[in-house]
Design a protein around this motif. Structure first.
Motif, PDB file in Angstrom:
ATOM      1  N   ARG A  53       0.863  -1.186   0.000  1.00  0.00           N
ATOM      2  CA  ARG A  53       0.000   0.000   0.000  1.00  0.00           C
ATOM      3  C   ARG A  53       0.897   1.233   0.000  1.00  0.00           C
ATOM      4  O   ARG A  53       1.718   1.406   0.905  1.00  0.00           O
ATOM      5  CB  ARG A  53      -0.894   0.018   1.238  1.00  0.00           C
ATOM      6  CG  ARG A  53      -1.898   1.167   1.292  1.00  0.00           C
ATOM      7  CD  ARG A  53      -2.664   1.094   2.619  1.00  0.00           C
ATOM      8  NE  ARG A  53      -3.817   1.971   2.657  1.00  0.00           N
ATOM      9  CZ  ARG A  53      -3.804   3.248   3.033  1.00  0.00           C
ATOM     10  NH1 ARG A  53      -2.643   3.808   3.381  1.00  0.00           N
ATOM     11  NH2 ARG A  53      -4.917   3.961   3.059  1.00  0.00           N
ATOM     12  N   PRO A  54       0.776   2.111  -0.995  1.00  0.00           N
ATOM     13  CA  PRO A  54       1.619   3.311  -1.017  1.00  0.00           C
ATOM     14  C   PRO A  54       1.406   4.168   0.230  1.00  0.00           C
ATOM     15  O   PRO A  54       0.279   4.292   0.733  1.00  0.00           O
ATOM     16  CB  PRO A  54       1.157   4.051  -2.277  1.00  0.00           C
ATOM     17  CG  PRO A  54       0.535   2.988  -3.131  1.00  0.00           C
ATOM     18  CD  PRO A  54      -0.094   2.019  -2.180  1.00  0.00           C
ATOM     19  N   ASP A  94       1.372   7.319   0.590  1.00  0.00           N
ATOM     20  CA  ASP A  94       0.531   8.511   0.381  1.00  0.00           C
ATOM     21  C   ASP A  94      -0.801   8.168  -0.276  1.00  0.00           C
ATOM     22  O   ASP A  94      -1.401   9.006  -0.955  1.00  0.00           O
ATOM     23  CB  ASP A  94       1.280   9.548  -0.459  1.00  0.00           C
ATOM     24  CG  ASP A  94       1.610   9.038  -1.868  1.00  0.00           C
ATOM     25  OD1 ASP A  94       1.605   7.804  -2.083  1.00  0.00           O
ATOM     26  OD2 ASP A  94       1.881   9.879  -2.748  1.00  0.00           O
ATOM     27  N   PHE A  95      -1.276   6.931  -0.074  1.00  0.00           N
ATOM     28  CA  PHE A  95      -2.484   6.455  -0.748  1.00  0.00           C
ATOM     29  C   PHE A  95      -3.679   7.384  -0.511  1.00  0.00           C
ATOM     30  O   PHE A  95      -4.380   7.766  -1.459  1.00  0.00           O
ATOM     31  CB  PHE A  95      -2.812   5.042  -0.267  1.00  0.00           C
ATOM     32  CG  PHE A  95      -4.026   4.437  -0.926  1.00  0.00           C
ATOM     33  CD1 PHE A  95      -3.906   3.725  -2.115  1.00  0.00           C
ATOM     34  CD2 PHE A  95      -5.304   4.573  -0.373  1.00  0.00           C
ATOM     35  CE1 PHE A  95      -5.018   3.161  -2.735  1.00  0.00           C
ATOM     36  CE2 PHE A  95      -6.413   4.016  -0.982  1.00  0.00           C
ATOM     37  CZ  PHE A  95      -6.279   3.316  -2.164  1.00  0.00           C
ATOM     38  N   TYR A 100      -3.297  10.709  -2.222  1.00  0.00           N
ATOM     39  CA  TYR A 100      -3.421  10.493  -3.674  1.00  0.00           C
ATOM     40  C   TYR A 100      -4.881  10.550  -4.100  1.00  0.00           C
ATOM     41  O   TYR A 100      -5.238  11.250  -5.062  1.00  0.00           O
ATOM     42  CB  TYR A 100      -2.811   9.136  -3.995  1.00  0.00           C
ATOM     43  CG  TYR A 100      -2.975   8.654  -5.420  1.00  0.00           C
ATOM     44  CD1 TYR A 100      -2.055   8.989  -6.395  1.00  0.00           C
ATOM     45  CD2 TYR A 100      -4.037   7.822  -5.780  1.00  0.00           C
ATOM     46  CE1 TYR A 100      -2.169   8.524  -7.701  1.00  0.00           C
ATOM     47  CE2 TYR A 100      -4.168   7.351  -7.079  1.00  0.00           C
ATOM     48  CZ  TYR A 100      -3.232   7.709  -8.033  1.00  0.00           C
ATOM     49  OH  TYR A 100      -3.374   7.238  -9.321  1.00  0.00           O
ATOM     50  N   TRP A 101      -5.744   9.839  -3.380  1.00  0.00           N
ATOM     51  CA  TRP A 101      -7.141   9.787  -3.793  1.00  0.00           C
ATOM     52  C   TRP A 101      -7.911  11.054  -3.417  1.00  0.00           C
ATOM     53  O   TRP A 101      -8.835  11.453  -4.137  1.00  0.00           O
ATOM     54  CB  TRP A 101      -7.815   8.520  -3.252  1.00  0.00           C
ATOM     55  CG  TRP A 101      -7.451   7.352  -4.126  1.00  0.00           C
ATOM     56  CD1 TRP A 101      -6.605   6.330  -3.850  1.00  0.00           C
ATOM     57  CD2 TRP A 101      -7.891   7.156  -5.474  1.00  0.00           C
ATOM     58  NE1 TRP A 101      -6.477   5.492  -4.941  1.00  0.00           N
ATOM     59  CE2 TRP A 101      -7.260   5.973  -5.951  1.00  0.00           C
ATOM     60  CE3 TRP A 101      -8.751   7.845  -6.326  1.00  0.00           C
ATOM     61  CZ2 TRP A 101      -7.478   5.480  -7.242  1.00  0.00           C
ATOM     62  CZ3 TRP A 101      -8.956   7.357  -7.605  1.00  0.00           C
ATOM     63  CH2 TRP A 101      -8.327   6.191  -8.051  1.00  0.00           C
ATOM     64  N   PRO A 114       2.204   8.487 -10.724  1.00  0.00           N
ATOM     65  CA  PRO A 114       1.006   7.719 -10.357  1.00  0.00           C
ATOM     66  C   PRO A 114      -0.308   8.336 -10.818  1.00  0.00           C
ATOM     67  O   PRO A 114      -1.287   7.616 -11.048  1.00  0.00           O
ATOM     68  CB  PRO A 114       1.086   7.660  -8.836  1.00  0.00           C
ATOM     69  CG  PRO A 114       2.536   7.784  -8.513  1.00  0.00           C
ATOM     70  CD  PRO A 114       3.101   8.692  -9.571  1.00  0.00           C
ATOM     71  N   ASP A 115      -0.342   9.657 -10.989  1.00  0.00           N
ATOM     72  CA  ASP A 115      -1.562  10.307 -11.476  1.00  0.00           C
ATOM     73  C   ASP A 115      -1.888   9.920 -12.909  1.00  0.00           C
ATOM     74  O   ASP A 115      -2.993  10.175 -13.395  1.00  0.00           O
ATOM     75  CB  ASP A 115      -1.442  11.833 -11.398  1.00  0.00           C
ATOM     76  CG  ASP A 115      -1.536  12.357  -9.974  1.00  0.00           C
ATOM     77  OD1 ASP A 115      -1.710  11.537  -9.049  1.00  0.00           O
ATOM     78  OD2 ASP A 115      -1.427  13.583  -9.782  1.00  0.00           O
ATOM     79  N   ARG A 142      -6.841   4.961 -12.413  1.00  0.00           N
ATOM     80  CA  ARG A 142      -7.207   6.132 -11.605  1.00  0.00           C
ATOM     81  C   ARG A 142      -8.333   6.887 -12.285  1.00  0.00           C
ATOM     82  O   ARG A 142      -9.354   7.234 -11.668  1.00  0.00           O
ATOM     83  CB  ARG A 142      -5.998   7.038 -11.427  1.00  0.00           C
ATOM     84  CG  ARG A 142      -6.319   8.418 -10.842  1.00  0.00           C
ATOM     85  CD  ARG A 142      -5.126   9.342 -11.075  1.00  0.00           C
ATOM     86  NE  ARG A 142      -5.298  10.660 -10.489  1.00  0.00           N
ATOM     87  CZ  ARG A 142      -5.821  11.712 -11.131  1.00  0.00           C
ATOM     88  NH1 ARG A 142      -6.277  11.559 -12.379  1.00  0.00           N
ATOM     89  NH2 ARG A 142      -5.908  12.886 -10.543  1.00  0.00           N
ATOM     90  N   THR A 146       4.114  -1.533  -5.691  1.00  0.00           N
ATOM     91  CA  THR A 146       3.697  -0.375  -4.893  1.00  0.00           C
ATOM     92  C   THR A 146       2.967   0.637  -5.769  1.00  0.00           C
ATOM     93  O   THR A 146       1.949   1.211  -5.350  1.00  0.00           O
ATOM     94  CB  THR A 146       4.908   0.273  -4.205  1.00  0.00           C
ATOM     95  OG1 THR A 146       5.537  -0.695  -3.362  1.00  0.00           O
ATOM     96  CG2 THR A 146       4.475   1.470  -3.369  1.00  0.00           C
ATOM     97  N   GLN A 147       3.459   0.858  -6.981  1.00  0.00           N
ATOM     98  CA  GLN A 147       2.748   1.745  -7.915  1.00  0.00           C
ATOM     99  C   GLN A 147       1.347   1.212  -8.198  1.00  0.00           C
ATOM    100  O   GLN A 147       0.367   1.964  -8.208  1.00  0.00           O
ATOM    101  CB  GLN A 147       3.551   1.864  -9.208  1.00  0.00           C
ATOM    102  CG  GLN A 147       2.948   2.777 -10.273  1.00  0.00           C
ATOM    103  CD  GLN A 147       3.444   4.205 -10.209  1.00  0.00           C
ATOM    104  OE1 GLN A 147       3.736   4.717  -9.125  1.00  0.00           O
ATOM    105  NE2 GLN A 147       3.527   4.867 -11.355  1.00  0.00           N
ATOM    106  N   TYR A 160      -1.786   1.956  -5.824  1.00  0.00           N
ATOM    107  CA  TYR A 160      -2.690   3.112  -5.925  1.00  0.00           C
ATOM    108  C   TYR A 160      -4.031   2.721  -6.540  1.00  0.00           C
ATOM    109  O   TYR A 160      -5.055   3.357  -6.271  1.00  0.00           O
ATOM    110  CB  TYR A 160      -2.057   4.214  -6.773  1.00  0.00           C
ATOM    111  CG  TYR A 160      -0.903   4.929  -6.132  1.00  0.00           C
ATOM    112  CD1 TYR A 160      -1.109   5.827  -5.085  1.00  0.00           C
ATOM    113  CD2 TYR A 160       0.410   4.735  -6.570  1.00  0.00           C
ATOM    114  CE1 TYR A 160      -0.043   6.508  -4.498  1.00  0.00           C
ATOM    115  CE2 TYR A 160       1.477   5.397  -5.998  1.00  0.00           C
ATOM    116  CZ  TYR A 160       1.246   6.287  -4.952  1.00  0.00           C
ATOM    117  OH  TYR A 160       2.306   6.948  -4.375  1.00  0.00           O
TER     118      TYR A 160
END
Length: 319
Positions: free
Chosen positions: A20-21, A23-24, A27-28, A147-148, A153, A247-248, A251
């Motif tokens: 789990r990242p 900054d999960f 991020y969301w 990741p964005d 996503r 890890t990527q 997200y």
């Protein structure tokens, strides 16, 4: 019975393997803020397909990164307003399908919305523009970029945006909205209810896009998950970046969105599923904190589950 994964008692305790990242959550939250800032420019066009008791529309809206997104929209002609609604999501690479399975809900007094995932088999756009490989799959689209830029996503955000649009319709009661779908559609049902927690009931069937590392460790990175194996074989053959890659992917791992769900959950699982292994499904299910239940099909894999469509209708009638 044949055992392709863990026994049920172990499945009910399984907590997942994928990283789990750190900054999960941020991020969301950033992604949701981006979605909410968009002018959706909603367009409704009467469809060529019509029936006496409902109105059928082609619905278009603008999602993140400027993509025009398509959904089928059916609303009953004679239901009281505001009335309940369902949002529906399709399997990987497919589309929203025929109108015929949607009008049954209109006959029951529901409005019904069915999304075409961007860049798959329907009419929604994929605006692209990522660095790195785009070969063969949407899971790995954007994995070598920020990741964005992960495509899922944007697809997860499309589900929440469509649901917000549905809830804003004057004929829809925003407090009586459900979500449903199988495989990719099951994953999107979970992601949608996490990102739009006003969803009151959700019925995911053998959800995809969960616990990627577990899939790979079971040597089941094939079929719907084939792109994971292809990615490593072509771009990291010695797995030197394995932890970074998984890890990527974290997200867009639905198990880490599941604890945001506030609605009631009814999930269906085939214990012989080798496409979306049962343990990966329970990695998400076990993190759900709201009211939940499951239906088990011991001898069934990634296929039609007899009776569950009827159970879903009965479940959604409780909205």
């Amino acid at each position: 019975m044949p055992l392709v994964d863990m026994p049920l008692e172990s499945l009910l305790k399984y907590e997942g393997r994928n990283p789990r990242p750190a900054d999960f959550d941020a991020y969301w939250e950033r992604a949701i803020a981006e979605m909410k800032a968009i002018d959706p420019q909603i367009e409704l066009r009467p469809s060529e397909f019509q029936v006496p008791y409902a109105e059928c529309f082609d619905l278009y809206f603008t999602g993140v990164k400027g993509a025009r997104i398509y959904a089928k929209y059916v609303r009953p002609k004679h239901a009281t307003s505001p009335h309940p609604a369902i949002v529906q999501f399709h399997g990987y690479s497919g589309n929203s399908g025929d109108w015929s399975d949607k009008i049954q809900y209109a006959a029951l007094g529901f409005s019904f919305f069915s999304l075409d995932c961007r860049g798959q088999g329907g009419l929604s756009e994929d605006t692209g523009g990522v660095k790195g490989t785009t070969l063969r799959g949407h899971i790995i689209r954007g994995i070598d970029d920020h990741p964005d830029q992960l495509l899922y996503r944007d697809i997860f955000l499309d589900t929440a945006q469509l649901t917000g649009i549905a809830m804003s319709m004057p004929e829809v009661d925003p407090e009586r909205v459900g979500a449903m779908g199988g495989s990719q559609g099951g994953a999107l049902t979970i992601a949608c209810a996490a990102l739009e927690p006003r969803i009151k009931r959700l019925a995911p069937v053998y959800p995809f896009l969960s616990d990627y590392k577990r899939v790979w460790e079971m040597d089941l990175a094939k079929d719907a998950y084939q792109e994971l194996k292809d990615y490593f074989r072509r771009h990291d053959p010695q797995h030197k970046r394995q932890e970074e890659v998984f890890t990527q992917l974290g997200y867009i791992d639905i198990q880490y969105l599941a604890d945001r769900i506030q609605g009631e959950v009814l999930m269906a699982v085939g214990l012989a599923d080798t496409v979306c292994p049962p343990s990966t499904q329970f990695a998400a299910y076990n993190k759900i904190k709201s009211k939940k239940s499951y239906e088990i099909y011991p001898d069934f894999g990634h296929e039609g589950l007899p009776g569950f469509s009827d159970m879903t209708i009965q479940f959604m009638l409780g909205l």
